[in-house]
Write an enzyme that holds these catalytic residues in place. Structure first.
Site, PDB file in Angstrom:
ATOM      1  N   THR A   1       0.829  -1.210   0.000  1.00  0.00           N
ATOM      2  CA  THR A   1       0.000   0.000   0.000  1.00  0.00           C
ATOM      3  C   THR A   1       0.862   1.257   0.000  1.00  0.00           C
ATOM      4  O   THR A   1       0.716   2.136  -0.861  1.00  0.00           O
ATOM      5  CB  THR A   1      -0.918  -0.006   1.251  1.00  0.00           C
TER       6      THR A   1
ATOM      7  N   LYS B   1       6.038   2.311  12.778  1.00  0.00           N
ATOM      8  CA  LYS B   1       5.899   2.777  14.175  1.00  0.00           C
ATOM      9  C   LYS B   1       6.265   1.706  15.184  1.00  0.00           C
ATOM     10  O   LYS B   1       6.775   2.009  16.271  1.00  0.00           O
ATOM     11  CB  LYS B   1       4.481   3.284  14.444  1.00  0.00           C
TER      12      LYS B   1
ATOM     13  N   VAL C   1       3.314   8.160  12.285  1.00  0.00           N
ATOM     14  CA  VAL C   1       2.309   8.624  13.245  1.00  0.00           C
ATOM     15  C   VAL C   1       1.259   9.469  12.528  1.00  0.00           C
ATOM     16  O   VAL C   1       1.592  10.471  11.896  1.00  0.00           O
ATOM     17  CB  VAL C   1       2.959   9.462  14.373  1.00  0.00           C
TER      18      VAL C   1
ATOM     19  N   GLY D   1      -0.454   9.038   9.843  1.00  0.00           N
ATOM     20  CA  GLY D   1      -0.463   9.002   8.375  1.00  0.00           C
ATOM     21  C   GLY D   1      -0.106  10.312   7.710  1.00  0.00           C
ATOM     22  O   GLY D   1       1.039  10.742   7.728  1.00  0.00           O
TER      23      GLY D   1
ATOM     24  N   GLU E   1      -7.809  -4.912   9.573  1.00  0.00           N
ATOM     25  CA  GLU E   1      -7.068  -6.086   9.111  1.00  0.00           C
ATOM     26  C   GLU E   1      -7.851  -7.360   9.426  1.00  0.00           C
ATOM     27  O   GLU E   1      -8.689  -7.374  10.339  1.00  0.00           O
ATOM     28  CB  GLU E   1      -5.731  -6.177   9.869  1.00  0.00           C
TER      29      GLU E   1
ATOM     30  N   LYS F   1       2.357   4.736  18.425  1.00  0.00           N
ATOM     31  CA  LYS F   1       2.452   6.124  17.942  1.00  0.00           C
ATOM     32  C   LYS F   1       2.558   7.104  19.114  1.00  0.00           C
ATOM     33  O   LYS F   1       3.328   8.070  19.071  1.00  0.00           O
ATOM     34  CB  LYS F   1       1.226   6.449  17.080  1.00  0.00           C
TER      35      LYS F   1
ATOM     36  N   GLY G   1      -3.944   4.895   4.905  1.00  0.00           N
ATOM     37  CA  GLY G   1      -4.329   4.864   3.495  1.00  0.00           C
ATOM     38  C   GLY G   1      -3.140   5.232   2.629  1.00  0.00           C
ATOM     39  O   GLY G   1      -2.191   5.869   3.090  1.00  0.00           O
TER      40      GLY G   1
HETATM   41  N1  LIG Z   1      -1.166   1.124   5.047  1.00  0.00           N
HETATM   42  C1  LIG Z   1      -1.266   2.237   5.755  1.00  0.00           C
HETATM   43  O1  LIG Z   1      -2.236   2.969   5.659  1.00  0.00           O
HETATM   44  C2  LIG Z   1      -0.159   2.609   6.701  1.00  0.00           C
HETATM   45  C3  LIG Z   1      -0.284   3.803   7.454  1.00  0.00           C
HETATM   46  C4  LIG Z   1       0.763   4.195   8.290  1.00  0.00           C
HETATM   47  C5  LIG Z   1       1.878   3.394   8.406  1.00  0.00           C
HETATM   48  N2  LIG Z   1       1.949   2.229   7.692  1.00  0.00           N
HETATM   49  C6  LIG Z   1       3.167   1.416   7.852  1.00  0.00           C
HETATM   50  O2  LIG Z   1       3.805   1.285   6.586  1.00  0.00           O
HETATM   51  C7  LIG Z   1       4.469   0.041   6.507  1.00  0.00           C
HETATM   52  C8  LIG Z   1       3.986  -0.694   5.267  1.00  0.00           C
HETATM   53  O3  LIG Z   1       2.586  -0.866   5.339  1.00  0.00           O
HETATM   54  P1  LIG Z   1       1.720  -1.319   4.061  1.00  0.00           P
HETATM   55  O4  LIG Z   1       0.300  -1.080   4.459  1.00  0.00           O
HETATM   56  O5  LIG Z   1       2.237  -0.689   2.830  1.00  0.00           O
HETATM   57  O6  LIG Z   1       1.998  -2.881   4.062  1.00  0.00           O
HETATM   58  P2  LIG Z   1       1.669  -3.919   2.894  1.00  0.00           P
HETATM   59  O7  LIG Z   1       0.663  -3.373   1.949  1.00  0.00           O
HETATM   60  O8  LIG Z   1       1.404  -5.211   3.553  1.00  0.00           O
HETATM   61  O9  LIG Z   1       3.053  -4.013   2.104  1.00  0.00           O
HETATM   62  C9  LIG Z   1       4.192  -4.591   2.645  1.00  0.00           C
HETATM   63  C10 LIG Z   1       5.237  -4.723   1.549  1.00  0.00           C
HETATM   64  O10 LIG Z   1       6.405  -5.282   2.147  1.00  0.00           O
HETATM   65  C11 LIG Z   1       6.830  -6.387   1.373  1.00  0.00           C
HETATM   66  N3  LIG Z   1       7.413  -7.374   2.272  1.00  0.00           N
HETATM   67  C12 LIG Z   1       6.836  -8.015   3.294  1.00  0.00           C
HETATM   68  N4  LIG Z   1       7.709  -8.849   3.897  1.00  0.00           N
HETATM   69  C13 LIG Z   1       8.850  -8.727   3.216  1.00  0.00           C
HETATM   70  C14 LIG Z   1      10.127  -9.315   3.349  1.00  0.00           C
HETATM   71  N5  LIG Z   1      10.380 -10.209   4.301  1.00  0.00           N
HETATM   72  N6  LIG Z   1      11.086  -8.958   2.480  1.00  0.00           N
HETATM   73  C15 LIG Z   1      10.839  -8.060   1.507  1.00  0.00           C
HETATM   74  N7  LIG Z   1       9.653  -7.442   1.337  1.00  0.00           N
HETATM   75  C16 LIG Z   1       8.683  -7.779   2.182  1.00  0.00           C
HETATM   76  C17 LIG Z   1       5.607  -6.942   0.681  1.00  0.00           C
HETATM   77  O11 LIG Z   1       6.015  -7.613  -0.480  1.00  0.00           O
HETATM   78  P3  LIG Z   1       4.994  -8.300  -1.509  1.00  0.00           P
HETATM   79  O12 LIG Z   1       4.146  -7.173  -2.024  1.00  0.00           O
HETATM   80  O13 LIG Z   1       5.862  -8.848  -2.566  1.00  0.00           O
HETATM   81  O14 LIG Z   1       4.234  -9.311  -0.730  1.00  0.00           O
HETATM   82  C18 LIG Z   1       4.821  -5.646   0.406  1.00  0.00           C
HETATM   83  O15 LIG Z   1       5.219  -5.103  -0.815  1.00  0.00           O
HETATM   84  C19 LIG Z   1       4.181  -0.656   7.836  1.00  0.00           C
HETATM   85  O16 LIG Z   1       5.221  -0.388   8.738  1.00  0.00           O
HETATM   86  C20 LIG Z   1       2.903  -0.006   8.310  1.00  0.00           C
HETATM   87  O17 LIG Z   1       2.742  -0.048   9.706  1.00  0.00           O
HETATM   88  C21 LIG Z   1       0.966   1.822   6.849  1.00  0.00           C
END
Ligand SMILES: NC(=O)c1ccc[n+]([C@@H]2O[C@H](COP(=O)([O-])OP(=O)(O)OC[C@H]3O[C@@H](n4cnc5c(N)ncnc54)[C@H](OP(=O)(O)O)[C@@H]3O)[C@@H](O)[C@H]2O)c1
Length: 430
Positions: A14, A107, A134, A136, A192, A207, A304
């Protein structure tokens, strides 16, 4: 033209795909603001063949993600994999050790290992940036580290988890119960499949811990936080809170109290028209009390793709411009071990909900327990009559020590008229 600022991106989910999108779409304005182009050199994730809705064809693909830490010709690593251990943590450590700047949204990692990573960054002359970690898209890290740097911060109040705020808002608007709304939030992608991190308050607590470290110049210390989630909130609580003029929010509170620092994440009642009472749905908000600035409120979408990636790119622009800051606003060696306040000693007004059998003498028994614990009742409501059946009784109190309230709850629970664990929530008069 100035040298490009060259980056590697680890994680293309994402947030990672969002970062690529922004850097591609807004390349021109970003270059003007940064004073040079920001160029993606290499990317990495688990599955190379997955379609991520962005064109990655002009970037190097790194099969073994940790190799990005030493990838040639990169100025900064963007870590958007997630998790306080494993590949993400290893990559962040290795990158800082190589004197590479790191931008992360992680975080959990910062709340657990932020101090050690900040030390490492300082030692190596690298920056650890985490605006996206923190709230977003709300630029609260920049605000605390820079915009409010003139102030002694007295307190921070935060609604820091969009999923919980969405669930509580929907419960209130529809009168439906927690589990029902949670299922809907999962189906809509707001929660989730395993929602525990969100609804048990862990994500929001990560956060808060980061905000408290910046605000009070202390080492982030996740283990010292008191955390309670929203699983037990029911529609009765929400309806009564409204009747008393309050909203229920999962609220993070970090404040100075008699030379100590209190850090608590728990559901609280806040006045309907207060800065936190008006924040609904997936929105986040942080309310800060500074000694000169007074009480600014920061609000916006806390998660998001767009909002989170926007914050990651803002950090990259700062780095490309040459802007350098220690991770928690002061050099890591200046961060103190906080003296944490005992939540039992804090003094608040409370909301107490009981489920008691409707029969003569019950209210007198409950009142006697409250009197014996030195608790002064502000209001008491029992609606309807159901002789011999359980009915809700709602009590609000004047200012009371938490430990006295907890002791009273234990005694009330032992009364044979009491059919459920009493529900206690702090009333924060913001
Ligand atoms: N989503 C949000 O709204 C949001 C908001 C604030 C903070 N965050 C933070 O941002 C970070 C990412 O969140 P996200 O929502 O983008 O997560 P996500 O959609 O699950 O994406 C995670 C990515 O990491 C890759 N990945 C997972 N394990 C891996 C490994 N062992 N080696 C290499 N690549 C790996 C995955 O690869 P594949 O695609 O190939 O499976 C995927 O591309 C997290 O720390 C989360 O807490 C997210």
């Amino acid at each position: 033209m100035s040298q490009p600022f060259r980056i590697g991106i680890a994680g293309l989910g994402t947030v990672g795909a969002g970062v690529v999108k922004i850097l591609q779409k807004n390349a021109e304005s970003i270059e003007k603001r940064a004073g040079r182009p920001i160029e993606i050199v290499a990317v990495s994730a688990r599955n190379k063949s997955r379609d991520r809705g962005v064109d990655l064809s002009s970037y190097d693909w790194v099969d073994h993600t940790p190799d990005l830490a030493a990838y040639e010709g990169i100025d900064a690593i963007v870590e958007v994999i997630g998790g306080s251990e494993g590949t993400a943590a290893d990559l962040v450590r290795a990158s800082l050790k190589n004197a590479r700047h790191v931008v992360t949204a992680n975080k959990a990692l910062l709340a657990h290992d932020g101090y050690e990573l900040a030390q490492l960054a300082d030692e190596k002359g690298a920056c650890l940036m985490y605006e996206a970690a923190v709230a977003g898209g709300v630029p609260i890290i920049k605000a605390l580290r820079e915009g409010l740097a003139a102030n002694e911060i007295k307190s921070i109040y935060g609604i820091l988890n969009g999923t919980c705020n969405y669930i509580l808002t929907t419960m209130r608007q529809t009168g439906r119960d927690f589990n029902d709304v949670l299922k809907e939030a999962q189906a809509a992608g707001y929660a989730e499949a395993d929602p525990a991190f969100d609804i048990d308050g862990i994500d929001a607590a990560h956060k808060l811990c980061i905000l408290a470290a910046i605000a009070f110049g202390v080492k982030p210390d996740f283990d010292s936080l008191t955390i309670e989630g929203i699983r037990h909130i029911n529609s009765t609580d929400i309806a009564y809170a409204t009747e008393f003029g309050y909203r229920i929010k999962l609220l993070g509170v970090a404040r100075r109290e008699n030379g100590k620092i209190l850090q608590v994440m728990e559901p609280c009642l806040v006045p309907i028209e207060s800065p936190m009472g008006i924040i609904d749905d997936v929105y986040n908000a942080v309310y800060v009390e500074g000694d000169f600035v007074e009480t600014p409120l920061f609000t916006g979408k806390g998660a998001g793709q767009g909002p989170t990636a926007s914050s990651v790119v803002a950090d990259l622009i700062d780095l490309a411009r040459g802007h350098r800051l220690p991770a928690f606003g002061i050099p890591a060696k200046e961060l103190k071990d906080a003296v944490w306040a005992d939540p039992g000693e804090t003094v608040n007004s409370y909301y107490l909900r009981l489920m008691v059998i409707d029969r003569a003498g019950v209210i007198a028994d409950v009142s006697a327990i409250l009197r014996d614990q030195n608790i002064s009742i502000e209001g008491l409501v029992q609606r309807g009559r159901a002789p011999g059946q359980p009915v809700p009784v709602i009590i609000t109190t004047h200012e009371t020590r938490h430990a006295d309230m907890a002791a009273a709850c234990d005694l009330i629970e032992k009364l044979d008229c009491c059919v459920e664990k009493p529900r206690l929530m702090v009333i924060e008069e913001l």
